[in-house]
Design an enzyme around this catalytic site. Structure first.
Site, PDB file in Angstrom:
ATOM      1  N   GLY A   1      92.042  69.092 107.069  1.00 25.60           N
ATOM      2  CA  GLY A   1      93.019  68.072 106.719  1.00 25.60           C
ATOM      3  C   GLY A   1      93.272  67.966 105.236  1.00 25.60           C
ATOM      4  O   GLY A   1      93.100  68.929 104.489  1.00 25.60           O
TER       5      GLY A   1
ATOM      6  N   LEU B   1      95.415  71.867 113.879  1.00 25.44           N
ATOM      7  CA  LEU B   1      95.413  71.980 112.421  1.00 25.44           C
ATOM      8  C   LEU B   1      94.091  72.548 111.905  1.00 25.44           C
ATOM      9  O   LEU B   1      93.009  72.028 112.213  1.00 25.44           O
ATOM     10  CB  LEU B   1      95.654  70.590 111.814  1.00 25.44           C
ATOM     11  CG  LEU B   1      95.864  70.572 110.297  1.00 25.44           C
ATOM     12  CD1 LEU B   1      97.150  71.282 109.917  1.00 25.44           C
ATOM     13  CD2 LEU B   1      95.854  69.142 109.785  1.00 25.44           C
ATOM     14  N   ASP B   2      94.172  73.600 111.116  1.00 25.71           N
ATOM     15  CA  ASP B   2      93.002  74.209 110.461  1.00 25.71           C
ATOM     16  C   ASP B   2      91.982  74.734 111.466  1.00 25.71           C
ATOM     17  O   ASP B   2      90.794  74.912 111.136  1.00 25.71           O
ATOM     18  CB  ASP B   2      92.320  73.216 109.501  1.00 25.71           C
ATOM     19  CG  ASP B   2      93.256  72.706 108.425  1.00 25.71           C
ATOM     20  OD1 ASP B   2      94.180  73.451 108.061  1.00 25.71           O
ATOM     21  OD2 ASP B   2      93.068  71.569 107.967  1.00 25.71           O
ATOM     22  N   GLU B   3      92.408  74.982 112.703  1.00 30.44           N
ATOM     23  CA  GLU B   3      91.473  75.438 113.733  1.00 30.44           C
ATOM     24  C   GLU B   3      91.758  76.870 114.182  1.00 30.44           C
ATOM     25  O   GLU B   3      91.084  77.391 115.066  1.00 30.44           O
ATOM     26  CB  GLU B   3      91.542  74.512 114.966  1.00 30.44           C
ATOM     27  CG  GLU B   3      91.068  73.095 114.748  1.00 30.44           C
ATOM     28  CD  GLU B   3      89.559  72.998 114.630  1.00 30.44           C
ATOM     29  OE1 GLU B   3      88.856  73.951 115.007  1.00 30.44           O
ATOM     30  OE2 GLU B   3      89.092  71.951 114.140  1.00 30.44           O
TER      31      GLU B   3
END
Lengths: 287, 287, 287, 287
Positions: free
Chosen positions: B204, B230-232
């Site tokens: 995040g 997100l960001d995964e």
């Protein structure tokens, strides 16, 4: 065929030509082998082809004992230097030490953790100091004090002992003696040393003092095969750590021990896993 | 056949079985190809086999234009997902940026040095700020300001532009907008992001502030494929640098820029060299 | 006193004795200064004391213009070499380049990001090749072609130009000419070079070729002050990266560029932040 | 005064104000002390000043036994938290282990090399497995099996044992039990743990399995002070190593051991050298 439930490691070098990989993998496929890992390398200038392939023999229709003979015709076709190793056939390793124990302790700790597929039937030293460590691991410890006068004679005894124990690999774990050319010749590319600098910087004695005086901002350690030229053999592994102007020579010695341990330990693991091919002054360390 | 003097890159995944390597390398051998590099990987739990092989086609008896059709029967036999790429066929890359220029500058510098075999036909941004950089490199710069209201519409225009330019790969070079699932779906495993933390730590916003407050002793950067979470997405490359208690949040931002540049640059090079296969939540990055 | 709202940097070396820190910090305290950072180092063998202290002068009762005179008596008591610098007084830096642009681009990018408190009034080269980069940054670019015959004369012109522009620091950003001793003498400890190896390994020409042939497993870069002995000056910063047998000499050149850029950039930042003291063949780089 | 030939370590924190360094170094100077190292840190947001200074007392006119009382008035003036330690006064350390021996072996090896100025009067475990190692070093080994039912009771016994042995520091060397809040409270900022991930990534159990599944390209280890929030305490030291898609979970476990050993060993050395100040959720580790 439980006797066959092993992995075979083929390490091969030959002049480069088309079709080598196809023919070798075809050989493995037809034998019932299942490839686990493979990698090749072509040294383009010299047209020197290197190949490592690992396969499982559980369903092999060629017994391990006959694999060498079965593969030989193909190897001859390629005019290859090659060898086949098997998992479970532990390499027999002799450790040489003097008075520093850190590299020895590191190797023995990993040996006990079964990190290496090796056997250590003996430890050889020019000093009695580390015998208690060998004793604690129930490994015979042989002391051969070395002087200028007796060096040739003592090395001959060491070699006899190595032959008697079918030693495949000699590890110089901070052994503070230079081996004679005849010793090196007898174990060509089978002697691993750890030098406490980032070679080619600081060859010879007192590398940490040299490093301090030169004012480098990082120190290193290098593991290499031993050749007749001191600290000039093919490099297997290196690593470094950052230092500052605050670090005194004793600090470098203390910090450097951690490097020496890990670099020698890694080099030994590459050898134990049949990953290394020597190509002149360089090594190929397959991943 | 000068038109054939290219390298072919085969990337293939399929259920594991014996003989795949033998059959593929036999195919290459018979076509007159000379293997330059090969590597395989078996994800043993899932019996998922991955393979990358690169060969030179100078003496190939199959024209590049017919290679796909020639290989297809073998691929069908293995029930494989696969693709063949050729050197000289530059991947077409669109860069997305916002206001920070460091990742963009790094990519353009390497692009001008010909480090990548890519084409950059356009740069897209939600802000006009970096237009002068695009101009200096004679690359068209398209501004699509994004608001909550116009996002869907603007993204549709962006996708249309990407399609029009036959874009193969989207690089988010510190693009400060979350892409919609439909955008991601349209470019599945074809969007590379740089996140300024060592994922999975500090997902995040404001990861450097998070890092400062957590008191970590190293900061990192992570390049990954973009997924709906997100960001995964699957991680391509990561790196870290050491920090101390003296580093303020602005220090972390400044130092972290160097990480972001190098990590994104490496991830892009792996993609440009056809080294990456996505395996679920993980990537295989062949060496 | 807004003119005083700056930081003062004191760098001092002297024979070691008790009370130096107490007396200097007492001086700062009485002047109304607020210490922001301090560090000392004693080279015990040589009884060489080094000290760096930074303080804010917002509430100082000594104007910056009078600080030097005010501190002088204390410095004399210690028989010190010392200097005081102020934030806001940008060091004037001349960059020397030849044909490679990567180090120059890196420095200019950081310069534009205001990472350094420096001024770059000119770029000097023995080749016209990189003029377009200087132009893009509106920095005058002076070309002095060097031959064996004209070297002395050209260097004299360069020095005149440096003097004219009040240059404090010369950065050799892959400048492919050896400077004459008289040039070096004129800018003693004020010329920073980047050498593309991990010194003391691979001095002189073609270090990547040397590295390839020696078969090292890591390559490095070293930034150092220039002395009369080629590649032997006091080292400021070094870093390394891991390579493998697969890397060709062109690979090493390409990968090494990233090292050269970051190592020279860091060395310049240490100089710009007044962190470096030269102690014979070594540097003290305060943290 | 041979009894005084020791180094004194002052660690002090207080609200920031001018003159602290001047007054403390003046105190040391007047006592006849010779400063060996000093460093300060100001957490500017919180106006939290931290200071570490080390001085030799060979010529001190204040006996070590009276130093605390002599310094107290100054400390009160600053409203400081502070302590003074002396070289030669070994910190008394209790090691807690379960079944993994690598961190224990590493600490004991360094302990025997005199790398740490500590005493290890006892080892505590919830399992009998590692008793032979304690025996080999002649260190008492106390077994306290832990169940949900007896935890409070067993911890009370452990604390009693720690008190009885004047333990200054508890090192959890892969101790596989969560300590109760009351235990933690009793040894606030005096319990060091090693967690086998790069925190804040992969808190809790099985971090290597988590790392494998997330597909990270580097694994890490983190040493931190233990607080009531699992894996959330102030971080002392971290390090990482690169992995690839080829590494299985057992590979990560094996490779990670090397990280755990070195990171815990470093954290312990920082504590033994009185380098650490805890500042909320962060640590200051003076260089």
């Amino acid at each position: 065929m439980s006797e066959n439930n092993v992995n075979a490691y083929l390490l091969l070098t030959c002049p480069d030509q088309n079709g080598i990989v196809a023919k070798i993998t075809q050989f493995i496929y037809q034998s019932g082998g299942n490839i686990i890992a493979l990698d090749e390398h072509v040294n383009q200038n010299q047209e020197f082809f290197s190949f490592r392939v690992v396969w499982n023999m559980k369903n092999s229709n060629i017994p391990a004992s006959e694999l060498h003979a079965a593969f030989e015709p193909l190897a001859k076709e390629f005019m290859a230097h090659w060898r086949i190793e098997f998992s479970g056939q532990k390499q027999r390793v002799a450790i040489f030490v003097s008075k520093y124990d850190h590299c020895l302790q590191e190797i023995l700790w990993r040996y006990n953790m079964n990190e290496y597929e090796i056997e250590i039937p003996l430890i050889i030293s020019n000093h009695p100091d580390l015998k208690h460590i060998a004793d604690a691991h129930n490994i015979p410890y042989h002391v051969f004090p070395i002087t200028k006068e007796n060096k040739q004679e003592q090395e001959a005894k060491e070699i006899a002992l190595l032959k008697e124990h079918d030693i495949d690999l000699v590890v110089l774990a901070r052994y503070m003696q230079v081996l004679s050319p005849s010793f090196i010749e007898a174990y060509r590319n089978k002697i691993i040393n750890i030098h406490h600098s980032f070679l080619p910087g600081f060859v010879g004695g007192n590398p940490y003092k040299q490093a301090y005086e030169r004012g480098v901002k990082m120190i290193g350690a290098t593991s290499h095969f031993v050749t007749e030229d001191l600290d000039e053999g093919p490099i297997i592994e290196q690593d470094i750590m950052r230092i500052t102007h605050k670090d005194t020579i004793p600090d470098l010695i203390r910090k450097g021990r951690d490097l020496e341990r890990i670099v020698l330990a890694r080099a030994l693991s590459y050898k134990a896993e049949h990953r290394i091919i020597v190509d002149g002054t360089r090594t190929i360390v397959f991943d």
